[in-house]
Design an enzyme around this catalytic site. Structure first.
Site, short mmCIF file in Angstrom:
data_model
loop_
_atom_site.label_atom_id
_atom_site.label_comp_id
_atom_site.label_asym_id
_atom_site.label_seq_id
_atom_site.Cartn_x
_atom_site.Cartn_y
_atom_site.Cartn_z
N SER A 59 -70.78 -4.54 -44.21
CA SER A 59 -71.13 -5.86 -44.76
C SER A 59 -72.04 -5.74 -45.98
O SER A 59 -72.74 -4.73 -46.14
CB SER A 59 -71.87 -6.68 -43.69
OG SER A 59 -71.12 -6.77 -42.51
N1 SAH Z 1 -71.66 -3.92 -38.74
C1 SAH Z 1 -70.79 -3.05 -39.53
C2 SAH Z 1 -69.67 -3.80 -40.22
C3 SAH Z 1 -68.69 -4.30 -39.26
S1 SAH Z 1 -67.09 -4.71 -39.86
C4 SAH Z 1 -71.57 -2.22 -40.52
O1 SAH Z 1 -72.78 -2.38 -40.65
O2 SAH Z 1 -70.94 -1.35 -41.15
C5 SAH Z 1 -66.49 -5.33 -38.32
C6 SAH Z 1 -66.20 -4.26 -37.29
O3 SAH Z 1 -65.84 -4.93 -36.09
C7 SAH Z 1 -65.03 -3.33 -37.63
O4 SAH Z 1 -65.47 -2.01 -37.59
C8 SAH Z 1 -64.01 -3.63 -36.53
O5 SAH Z 1 -63.28 -2.49 -36.12
C9 SAH Z 1 -64.91 -4.14 -35.41
N2 SAH Z 1 -64.25 -4.95 -34.39
C10 SAH Z 1 -63.32 -5.92 -34.54
N3 SAH Z 1 -62.99 -6.45 -33.34
C11 SAH Z 1 -63.74 -5.80 -32.41
C12 SAH Z 1 -63.86 -5.87 -30.98
N4 SAH Z 1 -63.15 -6.73 -30.27
N5 SAH Z 1 -64.74 -5.04 -30.37
C13 SAH Z 1 -65.47 -4.15 -31.08
N6 SAH Z 1 -65.39 -4.03 -32.42
C14 SAH Z 1 -64.55 -4.84 -33.08
#
Ligand code: SAH
Length: 209
Positions: A59
């Site tokens: 993000s």
């Molecule tokens: N917080 C992260 C950015 C997250 S992007 C950072 O600091 O880099 C969103 C993430 O959510 C992705 O890696 C995606 O794979 C994950 N995601 C999506 N659906 C999910 C679920 N049901 N359970 C766990 N992770 C999930």
């Protein structure tokens, strides 16, 4: 040194946006270049999301700052994150939680491994990265003081509000292509406040899209 100059500029921009000093201090102490891929090193302190592989993103710094600011994470708290990605947001929350702990769930196993490696490089020890479907929360360690969802959810999920302590807070983007960022406070009921318009990758999974 170059990183430090860019990092200081970024923190100054975030300060202009009204982010509180405690959050700025945590952001300053976590080096974002340790969480972005080699090819994006020069963009590590730009205020925008970057691709981290598997079609997922780290993000933008202002989004991490705003979410941490709204969530008001205090020393000693137990925090759950859904969507570890690179591990960066979890690292910032871990600094804010101090003697507390952050559990972060990631559904894509190689990203969970990457997050673990990045957190280790950054010297962050109070984060546990778990592979699984975070749309179901993480009942093993519930209830939590704070829950932060880093992916777009179809709704405010009961699975997550059920795992909050009384007085606890959840931050969650709700919507398909564009989302509203909700801050939910659990008292005897649920207080729901919209805090702005955001764009996140989708939450996939049983309770996701
Ligand atoms: N917080 C992260 C950015 C997250 S992007 C950072 O600091 O880099 C969103 C993430 O959510 C992705 O890696 C995606 O794979 C994950 N995601 C999506 N659906 C999910 C679920 N049901 N359970 C766990 N992770 C999930």
């Amino acid at each position: 040194m170059e990183f430090e100059v860019k990092s200081n500029q970024l923190i100054e921009e975030l300060r202009q946006h009204g982010i509180r000093e405690r959050v700025l201090g945590a952001m300053k102490s976590v080096h974002r270049h340790l969480f972005v891929p080699e090819r994006e090193q020069e963009n590590a302190y730009g205020d925008y999301p970057l691709m981290i592989g598997f079609n997922q993103t780290i993000s933008a710094p202002h989004m991490v700052a705003i979410m941490c600011d709204l969530l008001d994470i205090r020393d000693g708290m137990k925090v759950l994150e859904i969507g570890a990605g690179s591990g960066y947001h979890a690292a910032v929350m871990a600094v804010l939680a101090g003697s507390g702990h952050v559990y972060t769930v990631e559904r894509i196993e190689p990203l969970a491994l990457l997050a673990r490696q990045n957190l280790k490089k950054a010297g962050i020890e109070n984060v546990t990265v778990i592979v699984g479907d975070g749309s179901l929360g993480l009942p093993e360690y519930a209830p939590y003081d704070r829950i932060s969802v880093a992916a777009a959810s179809p709704e405010i999920l009961d699975t997550l509000t059920d795992q909050l302590k009384i007085g606890g807070k959840l931050i969650i983007p709700v919507g398909k292509n564009y989302q509203e960022l909700y801050l939910v406070t659990k008292t005897d009921g649920l207080k729901k406040e919209v805090k702005g318009d955001v764009v996140f990758v989708p939450l996939v999974g049983k309770k996701g899209f």
